[in-house]
Every structure is written in C-alpha cells, then in structure tokens.
Motif scaffolding. Structure first.
Motif, mmCIF file in Angstrom:
data_model
loop_
_atom_site.group_PDB
_atom_site.id
_atom_site.type_symbol
_atom_site.label_atom_id
_atom_site.label_comp_id
_atom_site.label_asym_id
_atom_site.label_seq_id
_atom_site.Cartn_x
_atom_site.Cartn_y
_atom_site.Cartn_z
ATOM 1 N N ARG A 580 0.830 -1.200 0.000
ATOM 2 C CA ARG A 580 0.000 0.000 0.000
ATOM 3 C C ARG A 580 0.871 1.260 0.000
ATOM 4 O O ARG A 580 0.583 2.229 -0.711
ATOM 5 C CB ARG A 580 -0.950 -0.023 1.203
ATOM 6 C CG ARG A 580 -1.959 1.118 1.190
ATOM 7 C CD ARG A 580 -2.940 1.003 2.342
ATOM 8 N NE ARG A 580 -3.933 -0.058 2.099
ATOM 9 C CZ ARG A 580 -3.966 -1.213 2.732
ATOM 10 N NH1 ARG A 580 -3.055 -1.490 3.666
ATOM 11 N NH2 ARG A 580 -4.891 -2.102 2.477
ATOM 12 N N ALA A 583 2.276 1.688 -3.436
ATOM 13 C CA ALA A 583 1.237 2.143 -4.363
ATOM 14 C C ALA A 583 0.953 3.624 -4.172
ATOM 15 O O ALA A 583 0.784 4.372 -5.147
ATOM 16 C CB ALA A 583 -0.038 1.318 -4.163
ATOM 17 N N ASN A 584 0.913 4.060 -2.917
ATOM 18 C CA ASN A 584 0.672 5.478 -2.643
ATOM 19 C C ASN A 584 1.796 6.365 -3.159
ATOM 20 O O ASN A 584 1.594 7.551 -3.444
ATOM 21 C CB ASN A 584 0.484 5.698 -1.138
ATOM 22 C CG ASN A 584 -0.819 5.105 -0.623
ATOM 23 O OD1 ASN A 584 -1.759 4.908 -1.385
ATOM 24 N ND2 ASN A 584 -0.871 4.789 0.664
ATOM 25 N N ARG A 588 3.016 1.523 -9.719
ATOM 26 C CA ARG A 588 1.819 0.926 -10.307
ATOM 27 C C ARG A 588 1.854 -0.601 -10.259
ATOM 28 O O ARG A 588 0.798 -1.241 -10.212
ATOM 29 C CB ARG A 588 1.644 1.423 -11.753
ATOM 30 C CG ARG A 588 1.501 2.947 -11.828
ATOM 31 C CD ARG A 588 1.008 3.413 -13.173
ATOM 32 N NE ARG A 588 1.892 3.016 -14.266
ATOM 33 C CZ ARG A 588 1.617 3.245 -15.557
ATOM 34 N NH1 ARG A 588 0.483 3.855 -15.891
ATOM 35 N NH2 ARG A 588 2.453 2.883 -16.502
ATOM 36 N N ARG A 591 0.502 -1.302 -6.896
ATOM 37 C CA ARG A 591 -0.945 -1.054 -6.873
ATOM 38 C C ARG A 591 -1.697 -2.200 -7.523
ATOM 39 O O ARG A 591 -2.730 -2.668 -7.015
ATOM 40 C CB ARG A 591 -1.251 0.248 -7.596
ATOM 41 C CG ARG A 591 -2.749 0.612 -7.611
ATOM 42 C CD ARG A 591 -3.018 1.816 -8.481
ATOM 43 N NE ARG A 591 -2.725 1.527 -9.883
ATOM 44 C CZ ARG A 591 -2.607 2.467 -10.824
ATOM 45 N NH1 ARG A 591 -2.717 3.745 -10.499
ATOM 46 N NH2 ARG A 591 -2.341 2.133 -12.069
ATOM 47 N N VAL A 595 -4.383 -4.560 -5.515
ATOM 48 C CA VAL A 595 -5.769 -4.682 -5.964
ATOM 49 C C VAL A 595 -6.170 -6.148 -6.063
ATOM 50 O O VAL A 595 -7.263 -6.556 -5.623
ATOM 51 C CB VAL A 595 -5.945 -3.980 -7.331
ATOM 52 C CG1 VAL A 595 -7.230 -4.427 -8.016
ATOM 53 C CG2 VAL A 595 -5.947 -2.462 -7.150
ATOM 54 N N LEU A 610 -9.570 1.778 -5.157
ATOM 55 C CA LEU A 610 -8.138 2.055 -5.314
ATOM 56 C C LEU A 610 -7.797 2.311 -6.783
ATOM 57 O O LEU A 610 -7.061 3.252 -7.111
ATOM 58 C CB LEU A 610 -7.330 0.866 -4.775
ATOM 59 C CG LEU A 610 -5.806 1.018 -4.758
ATOM 60 C CD1 LEU A 610 -5.387 2.181 -3.871
ATOM 61 C CD2 LEU A 610 -5.156 -0.272 -4.255
ATOM 62 N N LEU A 611 -8.339 1.493 -7.679
ATOM 63 C CA LEU A 611 -8.071 1.696 -9.105
ATOM 64 C C LEU A 611 -8.814 2.909 -9.654
ATOM 65 O O LEU A 611 -8.314 3.606 -10.540
ATOM 66 C CB LEU A 611 -8.484 0.453 -9.892
ATOM 67 C CG LEU A 611 -7.522 -0.735 -9.840
ATOM 68 C CD1 LEU A 611 -8.138 -1.946 -10.515
ATOM 69 C CD2 LEU A 611 -6.192 -0.387 -10.498
ATOM 70 N N ALA A 622 -4.559 2.137 -15.041
ATOM 71 C CA ALA A 622 -5.586 1.956 -14.021
ATOM 72 C C ALA A 622 -6.955 1.757 -14.666
ATOM 73 O O ALA A 622 -7.759 0.931 -14.207
ATOM 74 C CB ALA A 622 -5.611 3.154 -13.074
#
Length: 943
Positions: A580, A583-584, A588, A591, A595, A610-611, A622
């Motif tokens: 996480r 991803a933040n 990608r 992320r 997901v 999130l996406l 995304a």
C-alpha cells in the motif's frame, strides 16, 4: 589541334544518342558561334561564380571524344556558346543519353517519347464521325507546370510524383504528357506487379521512370511495395510516377485510431511522394483552352458543347456508362454490373467470374425478374454489359488472365466503381452477393479486404467465411480474429482454430486466454511444461481459483510462477502495508498486486476504489485494470456507468470481454521481483507483452524502470514501442539531462522533442522552440508537426501559420481554420477547409465539421463527414461523425453508418438503445456475438 575549316552538317541535341553524337553536336554548336578553343577558354574565365574553368585541354578532350565530360563541364561549354536557359534541359537530356548509351536497355522498357499512352492506362475516348484512332488533343491543365517542375527536380536525385484524382478526370493523361514533355528520352518501365519493381533493386537502371498507374495495386499482400523499397529506388536515382483515387489515398494515408503496421508503412510510403491533386472538373482557364482546341477535334468539340466542366469524363464516355448501368434497359445486365461494382468496392480487385455472377445476380433482381429470365440470361446480360459505348468503354471488360482466347472474368469500369463508392456507400449487398464472394473470391489479399468489409459492417456470418478460408491458408491474424468472433458462442471451436498457430506469440496468447476461460488445466499445463510463460501464468491463475492445494504442490516443486503467486496470496498485513505504501508513492506494479490481493480476500469494493482513483486521474493502466476487475467480478452495471461517462477502457471491455491475464502477469512478476528474481520477472512480462496480453506492456515498462534495467528499456524503445519511448524521455526530462534528450531525439524519439520544446518555452525562448519544431517536422516528426501550429498561434505569427497550413494540411489546416473562426472570419475558415484536397482531406473534413457544429450548423457538418465512412472508416472524420450522431441521438443515421462500415457506430447505437431501455442486455450480447443479418435494419431485426 583545333580544326576550323570545313563546316559539317549541323547536329543538334535532339540527334544525340551516343558519345560520338554528343561530340558532333557540341562541335557543331561551337562552329556556329565561330569560337576557337582560345576564345572559349577566355570566355569561361570571365563567367560569374558557379561555372567550372574550361581550359583548352578540357575543350580538346571533349571535342576529340577522349573522355566523357562531366555535366558541369558541358554546362560551362553551353554557357560560353550562349545557349538559352530554356534549352539547357534539352542538352542535359542529350548528355544523359550519350553518357548511358553503353548501358543495356532495361528489360521491357521503352523511351517515354515512344510509349503508347493507351498501354499506360489512358482511357479510350468516344468516337465521333470516325475519329477514334488517336487520342484527342491534350488540353493543358493548370497543374502541368507543377508536375513538370517536380519531374525536373527528380532528375537530379530521384523523386516520386503522385497524381490524385477520381476515375476519368484526366490524371493518367496529365502525368503522361508531363513525362513526354519533360523526360522524353528517359526509359519507361510499366511493372506488372510489385515483384517486378523489387527486382529492379538488384541492379537499378539509369534514367528510368517507373510507371505506377493505380498505385494501390502495388501496396497490398505479400511482397508488396514498402516505404523502404521506395527509398532505395529514389536513392538509386529512379523516378516513380503514379496515380491514385482519392478514396484509396485517404484510406491509406489516414492516421487511424487502430494500430496497423501495414497501414503505417503505406502512410510513410505516400509521405515520400509529391502529391498533386487533379480536379474532377475543368477550371475556367482550362475550359477556355479546351474551347480553343475543339475546332481541330470533333470529339473535343462534343465534350465542350456538352456544357459540363467534366470534359475528361465525357471523352471517356463516363456519363453514357452511368446511364447504361443505373437506367439499364436489360435489368439482368444492370444486376451483373451492380454485382461487379459491389464486389470491387468491398475489396475484390480480381476479375469477377461467370460462376460468381450466376450466384450473385439473382440477389439484385425481384422474383418476377428472376422468373422471366430466359435460359441464356447470363449470355444476354454479359452482351449488354460488355457492349462498347460510343466506341470508348464498356461497363464490364473481359479479362483473359494472360491466356489467349480465354475469358477469366470481367472487370467493372473504374468510373462506375467510383460512382458506386458514392451512391452505394450505405448499401449492403444481398445475401446472394455475399455468399458468392465467400465462395468465389480466391486471391488472399482480396479475401482479407472482403473479410474486413464484412467485419466492419457487423456481418459476422460472412466475415467468418472469409476468415475461415484465410485461416486454413495459414493466415494467423485472420485465425485470431476468427477465434474472437466465434469464442462467445463456441469457445472450443475458437481454441481449435488457433491450434496451428501456437508458434506465434500473439496467437498463442489468445489461445491460452480461451483455454483459461474453458478451465482447460491440462492443455495449459502441457504448454507451460514446454516453457511458455504466458500459459504458465494462466495455469497458475486458474489453479488459484480452482485447486489451491495443487498450486502449493507446484510451489513446493520450485515452480517459480506458483511461488510468485503465493507470495501475495499468503502475505500478511505487513505485506499489504508495504504494498500500500509503494502504491501510494506511485508504484503501479505494487498497486496492481494490492488490488488483486484485496479482490481475492473479498474486498472487491476497496480494490475498485483504489483503481478508480488512478483511472479518474487519467492513468490508462488503471482504467484498463479497473475494467478488467469489474468484468471478472460481475460488476457490469458499474462498468456500463463508466462507459457511459466516457471511459474508453470500459467501453472497449463491454464490446469484448475476454478472460484477461495482464493482472496475473503483473502479480506474479512483481512478487518475483521482490524476491530478487528480476530476470524471470522481466521475462514473464516480456512474454505477455509479445502475446499482446492487455495491460502488460505498461507493467513491463514500469518493471524495467523499477529494476533499473534501462538497457532493456532502450532496447524495447528501439523497436518503436511507444510507451518505452515516452518513459525514456520522461526520465531524461525529470533528471534535467538535456544532452540525453537531444540524443533520444536523434534516435527518433519524438517524445524527447516534446520535452525539449517545453523546456525552451519555459525559458521564454519561443522562437527557438518554433525553429526546433520546424526542423523536426521537416524530418518527419509527427508530434513536432502537430505542436508547431499551436506555438505559431501563441507567438501571433499568423502569416506563418497560414503558410504552414498550406504546406502541411494534415496538421496545420485545423489550427488555421480555428484561428479564422475565433477572429470572426468563419466563412473564410469554412472555405479554407472545404478547399483542402489530397493529403489531410480526411482530417480537414473533421475540422470543418467542428467549426460548423460550433456555429450550430449540424446538418452541414454531418454532410461533410459522411463520405469518409466509406468502407472501413476509422479515421478522424468517421470518428467525429459517429460522435456527433451519438451525441444527438440520431439512431437511424447510426444504423446507416454501420452499413457504411464506420468504426464505433454499432457500439454507440447499442449503448444508446440499452440506456433508453429499447433493448436489453440479452439483445446486446447477441448482436455483439453474432452481428446482424445481411438485410438489417430493413428486415426489422434488432437493434
């Protein structure tokens, strides 16, 4: 020792064929001017710069025939002898003939002055009072000066001139007359096929023009003429002279929204040509010249007195042919003409056979006409259709296929075919005509075109027939598309169709996708055990959903793909926390993995949210992953809502809902990278990207950057893959590495140009940015060409923008027209765009429509755009038309454009009807799976 006595008979440049003839002609010229060697040498010394010295020794060498002089020496000789500038090119032709006299004549070539224009494709003309032996007198066209200038320039280092015009507008005659007046002594070759052209590359002949009437015939199929071939021919000094219909030029030169390597190469090839548009009607000046010449030729007199500006069409009996077709006295004769025209406009270039006509013709006749047909109906119809009209042309012309005394088939007159493109644009042929095409078309390139025509019009029942024939002949692309069509109803058949092509990455990837959807673990395991990483990832994903215990057994046996999956599947909260955080921070890959983990644990809504954050910010990766996630978890309504809101990935996913594998590849590769197995992680995504598995190209670029494998990123960029080129330019720009940006630009990375220009603009160096864009645009950089008009406008360089618009209609015309409209000159903007012809006409039409729509002139805008949806329209005008019709809920018009082959029209129609509640999801699915009937919508079938 120079000789002055005894004046031989004068010899002129037109008499020169050999080196000896050249010596005689030059000496005759010197004697007529009464110049001694001494006077000539002295006069040469007095010439202004640009001329070579001409000492007595050089004159002696020239006039004794000791050496073949260079052109520069001959040019000085001619200047000293006071030869008028208007005669210099005649002398250059004499020098060229003498210089190459020892070379053999190219096989099959003739001197241009001896060429038969009818042999080259110039139409026969009407017979009037017995005048039919020769062509009518040539009426000089306004473009003659331009064409001759291009040809003259091309004699120095090769060149390519292309005349664009409709059937029977005089383009072939115009080009021939320009060649005959400019290069009468050059050789002329008329190749039968692209193979004949490619053979010239082995030993390019000197002073040769390659005649390419109907250029499109050389641009399709295996062994077609490519941009690289044309460049090689031009480097060898050859001249290419071709003609092309506007429709063919627009289709092949357009920047389509669907990637197509062959079309991109055709577009590049056409960009190498100097395109000149031949108007369909005579200008007032041309009409005046025709009137002056008509007194000496009764055929020309008839055409002038007809009172219409389309004189070439009248001379070629075009209007008479049209009446014979559209107002046919013999209805069956009219039917077989229509069948031939339809076959041609749908893509069949080969002659149409008797057997084909027997099967197709009844579809164009009423039952009463069928019942009243005599036993020899085909013979009577062919007699009608092949009868020569006014001694000039017939609606159908027999073709021998190269065998004496044999009729292989019949070819429809070009004039009628062009008319058919206009009047039958939205007419879909009857079932009998489609069935005849499926049965009798035998040229692979023709079948490819016919397949695309049926596919674009959603006539899947016939597209399947064409694709099936191609697949059986070994066409992998056709097999892949065939599998996509039949997969929804018979996935087993789709898998079997692709079996012969598993050695090709893109086809194998599609097959593994279908096998995963069919839960074929054994088949995937067999492919995976042979080392196929795409099949291996599909198998891991399938086992994770159906037999997790077996997946753990595989991991225990050191199956790295299974191990990668389980890293995420078995990860604890700390593992999730780390992903996480990454991803933040914009990772990608992290992320994507996060997901998938959340979705596996039942937290689908959190995964969607999130996406959605990235998708709503414009992150295309995304968007794609979100659409994929929504499909897999049955969130169809949310997917439709995103589609309705303009999400292109959601729209595409609704149209085609495969079992994607990009998320699996991301998850496994990312986990293996975390474990330090970078090479295997990269190999996984490389294999998936090569197989065209969605999402993986972007994940691959991200992984290469994350693993600091910039070398591999550069290798990928060198193949022309645009995402890697974008990332390299972004990395250099972020690091402020100007030298690297220049290096990337030099390697052909257009995105580096964008960053360099942005930098110059930020430094308030707009003039330098403009000059840089000009240089890059001239070198073929499309992004630079597109950006340049914007900067010219910002710099208030109006005149320069106007000049740019005239020189670069594809990129600059729209900017100029919008500027005119914005400054209160709307009608001038409309006239400007409406006058655009040739290169960029498609885009100009879409830009004109935009201007008209902004002024509330919707109907005019639609009328402007309609001609560009003819066939398989996916260019700017077709897209704009579909958008307009969709926005204004013009459902019947959308149906019409489906039948014209406009890309996206059916998808928009289905979306609107579903939103209105007119049709349900079942109908939408059925149409997407099976297409529509041959006679839709007139037979009342949905949608």
């Amino acid at each position: 020792m120079e000789m002055m006595a005894g004046k031989p008979e004068a010899v002129g440049p037109s008499d020169v064929q050999t080196e000896g003839d050249l010596v005689a002609a030059l000496d005759s010229l010197r004697r007529r001017q009464d110049l001694s060697y001494e006077k000539m040498a002295s006069a040469a010394d007095q010439l202004a710069g640009g001329f070579e010295r001409l000492p007595r020794s050089s004159i002696s060498d020239i006039l004794s025939g000791k050496t073949m002089p260079r052109w520069e020496k001959v040019r000085t000789f001619l200047e000293v002898c006071r030869v008028p500038r208007t005669e210099i090119e005649v002398w250059r032709g004499a020098w060229e003939r003498a210089r190459t006299a020892h070379l053999p004549r190219p096989f099959g070539a003739v001197r241009i002055r001896d060429a038969d224009p009818r042999w080259l494709g110039v139409h026969a003309t009407i017979t009037v009072n017995g005048h039919d032996a020769d062509l009518p007198r040539y009426v000089p066209r306004d473009i003659d000066t331009t064409v001759c200038r291009v040809l003259t320039t091309a004699t120095r280092a090769g060149g390519f001139v292309l005349l664009i015009g409709g059937s029977s507008v005089g383009k072939t005659r115009t080009l021939f007359e320009a060649l005959r007046s400019t290069l009468p002594d050059w050789w002329l070759l008329h190749p039968a096929s692209s193979a004949d052209i490619l053979a010239l590359l082995r030993s390019p002949p000197a002073r040769t023009v390659i005649w390419l009437d109907e250029l499109q015939r050389y641009l399709d199929g295996p062994g077609r003429l490519t941009a690289a071939n044309v460049r090689a021919l031009l480097r060898a000094g050859l001249i290419l002279a071709g003609t092309m219909w506007p429709h063919e030029y627009e289709v092949r030169s357009a920047r389509p929204y669907s990637p197509d390597a062959d079309q991109a190469d055709s577009r590049t090839l056409l960009d190498l040509a100097q395109a000149v548009v031949v108007a369909s009607a005579f200008t007032p000046a041309e009409l005046q010249r025709a009137d002056q010449l008509a007194g000496d030729d009764p055929r020309l007199d008839v055409a002038v007195r007809a009172g219409e500006p389309g004189i070439p069409q009248i001379l070629a009996a075009g209007p008479d042919l049209l009446r014979r077709w559209e107002d046919a006295e013999n209805p069956i004769g009219g039917a077989i003409i229509t069948a031939a025209v339809d076959a041609r406009r749908l893509g069949m270039q080969a002659p149409i056979t008797r057997a084909h006509l027997v099967q197709a013709a009844p579809g164009y006749l009423t039952r009463q006409q069928q019942a009243q047909a005599p036993p020899d109906w085909l013979d009577q119809a062919l007699a009608y259709a092949t009868e020569t009209v006014r001694g000039a042309a017939a609606a159908l012309t027999p073709d021998s296929g190269g065998v004496m005394g044999q009729v292989r088939g019949y070819i429809a007159a070009d004039y009628l075919v062009q008319r058919g493109f206009i009047t039958r644009r939205t007419v879909v042929p009857p079932p009998a005509a489609w069935r005849a095409l499926v049965t009798h078309a035998d040229d692979p390139v023709d079948i490819q075109r016919l397949a695309r025509s049926a596919d674009a019009r959603w006539r899947y029942c016939y597209a399947i027939g064409f694709y099936n024939r191609l697949a059986k002949a070994g066409d992998a692309s056709a097999a892949r598309r065939l599998a996509e069509i039949v997969a929804a109803s018979t996935p087993e058949q789709a898998i079997e169709v692709l079996r012969p092509f598993t050695d090709q990455d893109t086809v194998a990837g599609k097959r593994y996708e279908l096998m995963a959807g069919a839960n074929d673990c054994d088949g995937l395991r067999q492919a995976a055990e042979s080392g196929d990483l795409v099949a291996g990832c599909r198998l891991v994903s399938l086992l994770a959903a159906t037999d997790l215990a077996q997946l753990r057994v595989a991991a225990a046996a050191d199956n790295r793909l299974a191990i990668g999956w389980l890293v995420d599947h078995d990860g604890d909260e700390e593992h999730l926390h780390r992903l996480r955080d990454r991803a933040n921070d914009g990772d990608r890959l992290a992320r994507g993995r996060l997901v998938e983990i959340l979705a596996d644990r039942g937290q689908v809504d959190l995964a969607i949210d999130l996406l959605a954050i990235g998708a709503d910010q414009g992150d295309q990766l995304a968007c794609g992953h979100l659409a994929d996630l929504l499909i897999r978890h049955g969130r169809v309504e949310l997917l439709k809502a995103r589609s309705d809101a303009g999400d292109p990935a959601a729209e595409a996913a609704i149209a085609d809902q495969p079992v994607r594998g990009g998320h699996d590849a991301c998850r496994i590769a990312g986990a293996l990278a975390d474990l330090g197995d970078h090479d295997r992680a990269i190999a996984i995504l490389q294999a998936h990207a090569a197989a065209l598995v969605e999402l993986t190209d972007e994940y691959l670029v991200d992984l290469l950057v994350a693993c600091d494998r910039i070398d591999l990123l550069r290798d990928l960029a060198a193949t022309g893959e645009w995402l890697s080129n974008i990332r390299l330019a972004e990395l250099a720009a972020a690091a402020g590495d100007i030298d690297q940006l220049h290096k990337l630009e030099g390697e052909g990375n257009w995105f580096a140009t964008e960053h360099l220009v942005d930098l110059l603009v930020r430094q308030n160096r707009a003039d330098a940015a403009i000059e840089h864009l000009k240089t890059q645009a001239a070198a073929g950089n499309d992004l630079a060409a597109g950006r340049l008009p914007e900067l010219l406008l910002q710099a208030e360089r109006e005149q320069e923008l106007k000049e740019r618009a005239a020189a670069d209609p594809w990129y600059a015309s729209g900017s100029w027209a919008r500027h005119l409209a914005a400054t209160g000159r709307l009608e001038e903007a409309v006239r400007w765009l409406d006058d655009q012809r040739g290169p960029g006409q498609d885009l100009a039409a879409s830009q004109l429509a935009e201007v008209l729509v902004n002024e509330g002139r919707l109907e005019e805008a639609i009328d402007v755009l309609r001609p560009f949806t003819n066939g398989m329209g996916d260019g700017p005008s077709a897209s704009r038309l579909v958008d307009l019709l969709s926005h204004h809920r013009r459902l019947d018009d959308l149906r019409v454009e489906v039948n014209a082959g406009a890309s996206g029209a059916m998808s928009q129609l289905l979306t609107i009807l579903r939103q209105q509640g007119t049709i349900g999801s079942t109908t939408v699915d059925r149409v997407r799976t099976h297409g529509v009937t041959a006679q839709w919508p007139h037979d009342g079938s949905p949608p």
